[in-house]
Scaffold this motif. Structure first.
Motif, mmCIF file in Angstrom:
data_model
loop_
_atom_site.group_PDB
_atom_site.id
_atom_site.type_symbol
_atom_site.label_atom_id
_atom_site.label_comp_id
_atom_site.label_asym_id
_atom_site.label_seq_id
_atom_site.Cartn_x
_atom_site.Cartn_y
_atom_site.Cartn_z
ATOM 1 N N TYR A 328 0.840 -1.201 0.000
ATOM 2 C CA TYR A 328 0.000 0.000 0.000
ATOM 3 C C TYR A 328 0.875 1.251 0.000
ATOM 4 O O TYR A 328 0.627 2.202 -0.762
ATOM 5 N N PHE A 329 1.909 1.250 0.837
ATOM 6 C CA PHE A 329 2.841 2.382 0.873
ATOM 7 C C PHE A 329 3.660 2.453 -0.416
ATOM 8 O O PHE A 329 3.861 3.535 -0.980
ATOM 9 N N LEU A 330 4.126 1.304 -0.894
ATOM 10 C CA LEU A 330 4.948 1.273 -2.110
ATOM 11 C C LEU A 330 4.178 1.746 -3.338
ATOM 12 O O LEU A 330 4.777 2.289 -4.277
ATOM 13 N N ARG A 331 2.876 1.551 -3.333
ATOM 14 C CA ARG A 331 2.047 2.014 -4.448
ATOM 15 C C ARG A 331 1.746 3.515 -4.363
ATOM 16 O O ARG A 331 1.086 4.075 -5.241
ATOM 17 N N GLY A 332 2.202 4.168 -3.297
ATOM 18 C CA GLY A 332 1.973 5.592 -3.159
ATOM 19 C C GLY A 332 0.647 5.955 -2.548
ATOM 20 O O GLY A 332 0.109 7.044 -2.813
ATOM 21 N N LYS A 333 0.109 5.089 -1.693
ATOM 22 C CA LYS A 333 -1.232 5.306 -1.164
ATOM 23 C C LYS A 333 -1.249 5.857 0.267
ATOM 24 O O LYS A 333 -2.308 6.193 0.779
ATOM 25 N N SER A 334 -0.116 5.924 0.945
ATOM 26 C CA SER A 334 -0.102 6.488 2.297
ATOM 27 C C SER A 334 1.109 7.400 2.458
ATOM 28 O O SER A 334 2.157 7.175 1.844
ATOM 29 N N ASP A 349 12.830 -1.139 -5.796
ATOM 30 C CA ASP A 349 12.394 -2.143 -6.774
ATOM 31 C C ASP A 349 11.204 -1.592 -7.556
ATOM 32 O O ASP A 349 10.070 -1.644 -7.100
ATOM 33 N N THR A 350 11.464 -1.071 -8.739
ATOM 34 C CA THR A 350 10.403 -0.395 -9.491
ATOM 35 C C THR A 350 9.352 -1.347 -10.035
ATOM 36 O O THR A 350 8.302 -0.903 -10.511
ATOM 37 N N SER A 351 9.598 -2.648 -9.963
ATOM 38 C CA SER A 351 8.544 -3.592 -10.342
ATOM 39 C C SER A 351 7.468 -3.679 -9.270
ATOM 40 O O SER A 351 6.350 -4.121 -9.536
ATOM 41 N N ARG A 352 7.787 -3.215 -8.074
ATOM 42 C CA ARG A 352 6.863 -3.264 -6.950
ATOM 43 C C ARG A 352 6.536 -1.868 -6.405
ATOM 44 O O ARG A 352 5.499 -1.654 -5.795
ATOM 45 N N SER A 353 7.442 -0.920 -6.644
ATOM 46 C CA SER A 353 7.345 0.393 -6.023
ATOM 47 C C SER A 353 7.148 1.498 -7.060
ATOM 48 O O SER A 353 7.769 1.483 -8.126
ATOM 49 N N ASN A 425 23.073 -9.127 0.820
ATOM 50 C CA ASN A 425 21.760 -9.372 1.420
ATOM 51 C C ASN A 425 21.013 -8.068 1.658
ATOM 52 O O ASN A 425 19.828 -7.941 1.330
ATOM 53 N N ALA A 426 21.701 -7.090 2.263
ATOM 54 C CA ALA A 426 21.041 -5.838 2.628
ATOM 55 C C ALA A 426 20.674 -4.998 1.412
ATOM 56 O O ALA A 426 19.759 -4.172 1.481
ATOM 57 N N ASN A 427 21.359 -5.207 0.302
ATOM 58 C CA ASN A 427 21.063 -4.453 -0.920
ATOM 59 C C ASN A 427 19.831 -4.977 -1.642
ATOM 60 O O ASN A 427 19.308 -4.313 -2.543
ATOM 61 N N ASN A 428 19.388 -6.175 -1.291
ATOM 62 C CA ASN A 428 18.277 -6.816 -1.991
ATOM 63 C C ASN A 428 17.122 -7.042 -1.026
ATOM 64 O O ASN A 428 17.194 -7.900 -0.138
ATOM 65 N N GLY A 429 16.045 -6.283 -1.206
ATOM 66 C CA GLY A 429 14.944 -6.311 -0.253
ATOM 67 C C GLY A 429 14.303 -7.668 -0.079
ATOM 68 O O GLY A 429 13.792 -7.982 1.000
ATOM 69 N N TYR A 453 26.084 2.084 -3.330
ATOM 70 C CA TYR A 453 24.633 1.905 -3.311
ATOM 71 C C TYR A 453 23.998 2.307 -4.642
ATOM 72 O O TYR A 453 23.052 1.666 -5.104
ATOM 73 N N GLU A 454 24.505 3.360 -5.248
ATOM 74 C CA GLU A 454 23.982 3.750 -6.557
ATOM 75 C C GLU A 454 24.229 2.649 -7.580
ATOM 76 O O GLU A 454 23.361 2.358 -8.416
ATOM 77 N N ALA A 455 25.405 2.014 -7.502
ATOM 78 C CA ALA A 455 25.711 0.909 -8.421
ATOM 79 C C ALA A 455 24.763 -0.265 -8.206
ATOM 80 O O ALA A 455 24.493 -1.037 -9.141
ATOM 81 N N ALA A 456 24.247 -0.403 -6.962
ATOM 82 C CA ALA A 456 23.304 -1.482 -6.653
ATOM 83 C C ALA A 456 21.861 -1.082 -6.968
ATOM 84 O O ALA A 456 20.941 -1.858 -6.683
ATOM 85 N N GLY A 457 21.660 0.111 -7.538
ATOM 86 C CA GLY A 457 20.328 0.515 -7.972
ATOM 87 C C GLY A 457 19.576 1.419 -7.028
ATOM 88 O O GLY A 457 18.385 1.682 -7.238
ATOM 89 N N TRP A 458 20.225 1.944 -5.977
ATOM 90 C CA TRP A 458 19.549 2.803 -5.011
ATOM 91 C C TRP A 458 19.525 4.254 -5.484
ATOM 92 O O TRP A 458 20.492 4.750 -6.060
#
Length: 544
Positions: A328-334, A349-353, A425-429, A453-458
């Motif tokens: 719900y939060f990831l979809r921008g609803k709260s 993760d733009t496939s989910r967020s 591990n910490a870089n991958n939700g 972190y930017e290289a890991a997609g953050w």
């Protein structure tokens, strides 16, 4: 936290086949003694020379023919906490020559099956991916294999407690014994829509409606409630035409709602001080006699506050699992959610967020007032006294005292604990493993760089706030004490059920917490009050 491992499923023995048949090699050795480990999709993790210890090397298979079994909450190859075991199984099997059985157990059964194995001494399982709140039962029964000597030998993959802040290090040790291998680092932070709350037009409208400036990040829970009430029901996000919410909460009974109550209520309850006394830095029980504190006015006010806060979210959230709440939060609803470190990585993760690059994060706020346990009065205008927390499981490996192969088992768990694996591990939700160690925080507070972190997609803005919030949380001067005594699982189950009754309007906050306290008294007496008191004092470092 185990998060996505909360599926009702039968025991899964996932050790009968691995991906090795489809991959010729998962390990590449370099001339300088370093190695590269294949984790997924062509990604190789680089280890430093000697980081894998003396036992592992080209052509060496120190545990050839040895078979070990490790339990974990059900989640599968891409589940929280379970997923990394699946990822590193073929790597360890190639390095060691051994075989790993991953035994997936539903969360509701995991603790019971573990304790049955330990109490009977059968040694069916070599290790368990435990929640830190299980330590009271494990350590008090001498059911864990201390790993101090294995860590110091230099033979196994190299990791250190020195990377942990004291608040986390405590969860992996018992007295002088190190019982757990580095894994998850759980704690809750406040997440919010940075883009919306920093918008000048929204700030002006908030000032016009409330007469207050919008403080960012919110420093008090009362400010969070005010902002949540202002935004609830407005269509402030452009994702759809439907009204949006202020706060979204995870309230489903039998899952993890009680952890959210803990992190929220801490600043209503905990009297700050330089050490643990009868009245300062305590949350659960009176450390002189084990009288429950859970129904004191601070806790009751916090639950009443949570009831009000819940009104700024969707009505359906009372039955939502954690994943539904996050989505719900990831979809921008709260505007807000407060939860574990997974949220920050899942936002990327733009496939989910839909909100990457729009995230604000801070340590959880403090209450404007707290209940003084000594004077039995409210302290008003308490100021900025935010309380850090390690709520959750901080799931990690503990070796059974009855394992026939503790060395082989440790060689796998220590492989999972080395720096490059921990950072991956910490870089991958999806892994369910959250950051909390020095090499994961940004310079100068830690060793990591923004470029990594930017290289890991953050998104750089997201990750800077995220890591600062968790650094502040785990190193806060006042911390919510962690409950690690026999029966913790039962104490928390009782609390969870009564919280659910209050949040669904079946009981008042006072009734729910009075019922909790009464039931806790019965548990304490059944488990031997004197022994419980002794272990509780040790767990919270109370010297009397």
């Amino acid at each position: 936290m185990f998060r996505r491992a909360m599926l009702a499923a039968p025991l899964v023995l996932a050790g009968l086949a691995t991906a090795a048949s489809a991959q010729e090699s998962f390990v590449k050795w370099n001339d300088d003694g370093s190695a590269e480990l294949l984790v997924n999709d062509g990604l190789w993790l680089k280890t430093a020379p000697g980081e894998l210890g003396d036992l592992f090397g080209p052509g060496e298979k120190p545990f050839e023919g040895v078979e070990i079994s490790i339990t974990v909450n059900t989640g599968g190859p891409k589940g929280g906490i379970s997923g990394p075991l699946h990822t590193f199984r073929p790597i360890w099997e190639e390095l060691s020559g051994g075989k790993l059985n991953i035994v997936e157990l539903p969360f509701a059964e995991h603790f019971t099956k573990m304790m049955t194995d330990l109490r009977t001494g059968t040694g069916q399982f070599d290790a368990f991916m435990v929640g830190a709140f299980w330590y009271g039962d494990i350590a008090a029964g001498n059911f864990a294999f201390p790993i101090n000597e294995l860590m110091e030998s230099g033979e196994y993959p190299q990791w250190s407690l020195d990377s942990m802040p004291p608040s986390l290090r405590q969860l992996y040790t018992w007295g002088d014994d190190v019982l757990g291998t580095l894994g998850d680092a759980d704690g809750q932070a406040l997440y919010y829509r940075r883009d919306i709350l920093e918008d000048a037009e929204w700030q002006a409208q908030y000032k016009a409606e409330t007469g207050k400036d919008m403080v960012l990040p919110p420093r008090t829970w009362q400010d969070v409630l005010s902002i949540s009430q202002f935004f609830d029901g407005k269509n402030w996000d452009d994702g759809d035409d439907e009204p949006d919410s202020g706060m979204v909460l995870h309230l489903k009974v039998g899952e993890q709602g009680h952890f959210h109550f803990q992190s929220l209520s801490a600043s209503f309850v905990i009297n700050p001080g330089d050490e643990v006394t009868q009245f300062d830095n305590v949350y659960w029980f009176d450390p002189t006699d084990m009288t429950p504190l859970i129904n004191k006015p601070g806790h009751v006010a916090a639950l009443e506050f949570l009831q009000e806060l819940s009104k700024t979210g969707p009505a359906a959230q009372v039955g939502w699992s954690l994943g539904e709440t996050w989505d719900y939060f990831l979809r921008g609803k709260s505007i807000f959610v407060f939860s574990w470190g997974d949220v920050g990585s899942l936002v990327q993760d733009t496939s989910r967020s839909k909100i990457k690059g729009k995230l604000g994060v801070s340590i959880v706020p403090s209450s404007e007032r707290y209940w003084d346990l000594e004077t039995e009065k409210w302290v008003e205008g308490a100021g900025d006294r935010r309380v850090g927390n390690t709520v959750g499981g901080s799931w990690h490996g503990v070796i059974s005292a009855f394992s026939n192969n503790p060395e082989a088992t440790y060689s796998f768990l220590s492989l999972m604990a080395i720096k490059p694996v921990s950072k991956w591990n910490a870089n991958n939700g999806w892994t369910g493993v959250d950051p909390g160690y020095s090499y994961q925080f940004l310079e100068p507070q830690g060793e990591a760089t923004l470029a990594e972190y930017e290289a890991a997609g953050w998104d750089p803005g997201d990750v800077q706030q995220y890591l600062q919030a968790y650094f502040d949380n785990f190193n806060a001067p006042t911390m919510l004490t962690y409950l690690r005594i026999p029966g913790t699982f039962e104490y928390w189950d009782i609390l969870d059920k009564n919280l659910s009754a209050a949040m669904s309007d079946q009981k008042t906050a006072q009734e729910a917490l009075d019922d909790t306290a009464a039931a806790w008294e019965q548990v304490t007496d059944r488990l031997d009050r004197a022994n419980q008191l002794k272990l509780y004092q040790a767990a919270i470092e109370y010297d009397g």
